[in-house]
Design a protein around this motif. Sequence first.
Motif, mmCIF file in Angstrom:
data_model
loop_
_atom_site.group_PDB
_atom_site.id
_atom_site.type_symbol
_atom_site.label_atom_id
_atom_site.label_comp_id
_atom_site.label_asym_id
_atom_site.label_seq_id
_atom_site.Cartn_x
_atom_site.Cartn_y
_atom_site.Cartn_z
ATOM 1 N N SER A 240 0.826 -1.209 0.000
ATOM 2 C CA SER A 240 0.000 0.000 0.000
ATOM 3 C C SER A 240 0.860 1.258 0.000
ATOM 4 N N ASP A 241 2.014 1.222 0.659
ATOM 5 C CA ASP A 241 2.927 2.355 0.632
ATOM 6 C C ASP A 241 3.474 2.563 -0.780
ATOM 7 N N ILE A 242 3.865 1.479 -1.417
ATOM 8 C CA ILE A 242 4.357 1.559 -2.797
ATOM 9 C C ILE A 242 3.238 2.063 -3.706
ATOM 10 N N ASN A 243 2.020 1.573 -3.474
ATOM 11 C CA ASN A 243 0.876 1.989 -4.278
ATOM 12 C C ASN A 243 0.605 3.491 -4.157
ATOM 13 N N SER A 244 0.907 4.076 -3.011
ATOM 14 C CA SER A 244 0.675 5.512 -2.838
ATOM 15 C C SER A 244 1.594 6.353 -3.732
ATOM 16 N N HIS A 245 2.651 5.744 -4.258
ATOM 17 C CA HIS A 245 3.579 6.429 -5.158
ATOM 18 C C HIS A 245 3.362 6.044 -6.625
ATOM 19 N N THR A 246 2.293 5.318 -6.885
ATOM 20 C CA THR A 246 1.983 4.893 -8.255
ATOM 21 C C THR A 246 0.572 5.360 -8.603
ATOM 22 N N PRO A 247 0.427 6.604 -9.058
ATOM 23 C CA PRO A 247 -0.896 7.197 -9.240
ATOM 24 C C PRO A 247 -1.807 6.494 -10.241
ATOM 25 N N SER A 248 -1.264 5.790 -11.202
ATOM 26 C CA SER A 248 -2.132 5.163 -12.204
ATOM 27 C C SER A 248 -2.405 3.686 -11.925
ATOM 28 N N SER A 249 -2.087 3.218 -10.713
ATOM 29 C CA SER A 249 -2.223 1.793 -10.409
ATOM 30 C C SER A 249 -3.253 1.525 -9.326
ATOM 31 N N ALA A 250 -4.006 0.462 -9.514
ATOM 32 C CA ALA A 250 -4.895 -0.037 -8.479
ATOM 33 C C ALA A 250 -4.053 -0.876 -7.507
ATOM 34 N N PRO A 251 -4.491 -0.992 -6.255
ATOM 35 C CA PRO A 251 -3.716 -1.785 -5.289
ATOM 36 C C PRO A 251 -3.442 -3.214 -5.750
#
Length: 89
Positions: free
Chosen positions: A24-35
């Motif tokens: 989820s932390d990594i996902n917060s830095h990937t704006p175009s990605s779903a979890p």
Amino acid sequence: MISIQEVETVIALLASRKQWRSASDINSHTPSSAPRTVRAILCKLVELGIVDYVEVFPGRRYRLAGSAEECHVEYFHDIAVATEVLKGS
């Protein structure tokens, strides 16, 4: 084929090479990605040996493998090329 989501995930991992991070932390830095997309990409990178993971409560933590860039030169070259191409889009 490398997607923009994969490029963003790798860039997020490169930004904090030594730190263990949750999906989820990594996902917060990937704006175009779903979890779920980030989790799938991380599983792929773990299988390739590019990312290390450890299971800790309440989930897994990921970081770039110590020798990932030396052992997977072609992959990181492909990421660099994809980053350049996607910036121009």
